[in-house]
Design an enzyme around this catalytic site. Sequence first.
Site, mmCIF file in Angstrom:
data_model
loop_
_atom_site.group_PDB
_atom_site.id
_atom_site.type_symbol
_atom_site.label_atom_id
_atom_site.label_comp_id
_atom_site.label_asym_id
_atom_site.label_seq_id
_atom_site.Cartn_x
_atom_site.Cartn_y
_atom_site.Cartn_z
ATOM 1 N N SER A 165 97.217 4.019 14.602
ATOM 2 C CA SER A 165 95.826 3.926 15.053
ATOM 3 C C SER A 165 95.551 2.483 15.435
ATOM 4 O O SER A 165 96.215 1.560 14.940
ATOM 5 C CB SER A 165 94.876 4.341 13.929
ATOM 6 O OG SER A 165 93.533 4.006 14.233
ATOM 7 N N TYR A 177 91.305 2.870 5.369
ATOM 8 C CA TYR A 177 92.024 3.476 6.491
ATOM 9 C C TYR A 177 92.839 2.425 7.234
ATOM 10 O O TYR A 177 93.995 2.664 7.614
ATOM 11 C CB TYR A 177 91.019 4.140 7.428
ATOM 12 C CG TYR A 177 91.633 4.878 8.584
ATOM 13 C CD1 TYR A 177 92.571 5.885 8.389
ATOM 14 C CD2 TYR A 177 91.251 4.580 9.896
ATOM 15 C CE1 TYR A 177 93.123 6.574 9.459
ATOM 16 C CE2 TYR A 177 91.793 5.255 10.972
ATOM 17 C CZ TYR A 177 92.735 6.257 10.750
ATOM 18 O OH TYR A 177 93.278 6.928 11.825
#
Length: 258
Positions: free
Chosen positions: A143, A156
Amino acid sequence: MATAAPSAASRIAVVTGASSGIGAATARQLAAAGYRVVLTARRTDRIEALAKEITAAGHSATAYQLDVTDRAAVDEFASAFKTIGVLVNNAGGALGADPVATGDPAQWRTMYETNVLGTLNLTQALLPKLDASGDGTVVVVSSTAGHGTYEGGAGYVAAKHGAHVLAETLRLEIVGRPVRVIEVAPGMVKTDEFALTRFSGDEEKAAKVYAGVAEPLTADDVADTITWAVTRPAHVNIDLLVVRPRAQASNTKVHREL
């Protein structure tokens, strides 16, 4: 109960987290590109339905229920293969958006176990099978969060940075072997489940993530990127491909038409 594992073939592509979103879209596109896809996820009904859909379209797909954080189950799964061509480490996800001061350690642990240890488990178990193919590819779907932090995202970000570092280090360690290591780092992708899962089903909070963004990326956009990278000639390695919608200049700079 898991369905029977497929027989080995060098054109097999294993896709984790294939029950929805990017994983499901990637499985469809790799199957259309000629791979025999093996769909893995925890939700058996989802991957079995997808396997039927892909088969009905004239391609080859097999569903196999798997929790990537369960190393014993991963090793059992890997034992069914002599060789595979592609591993797409897509299973992962985000939980919560709390600041570091109040973040839930259980959520951080779950994100790390899924995004990092799950990728480690599958990669370790299947690397010999990728080697045996003579032309293997490991894909890590990370990501943009793994490449730049933002407020409320530390758990995250830490997990996806771990996935990024895993891919980067593996590439160094296996250079000279017939296995490529590709990292695809998507930015803002609108799928049915990502934001809902992150905010524990809160539809209002999930909708705000994409509010005013005319065209966030879709799962198909990312799957197209993955499939393109995988289908390059064997000597071409796409080390890192960052893909964002035009409206997103960085993790914290997004054009919204509100």
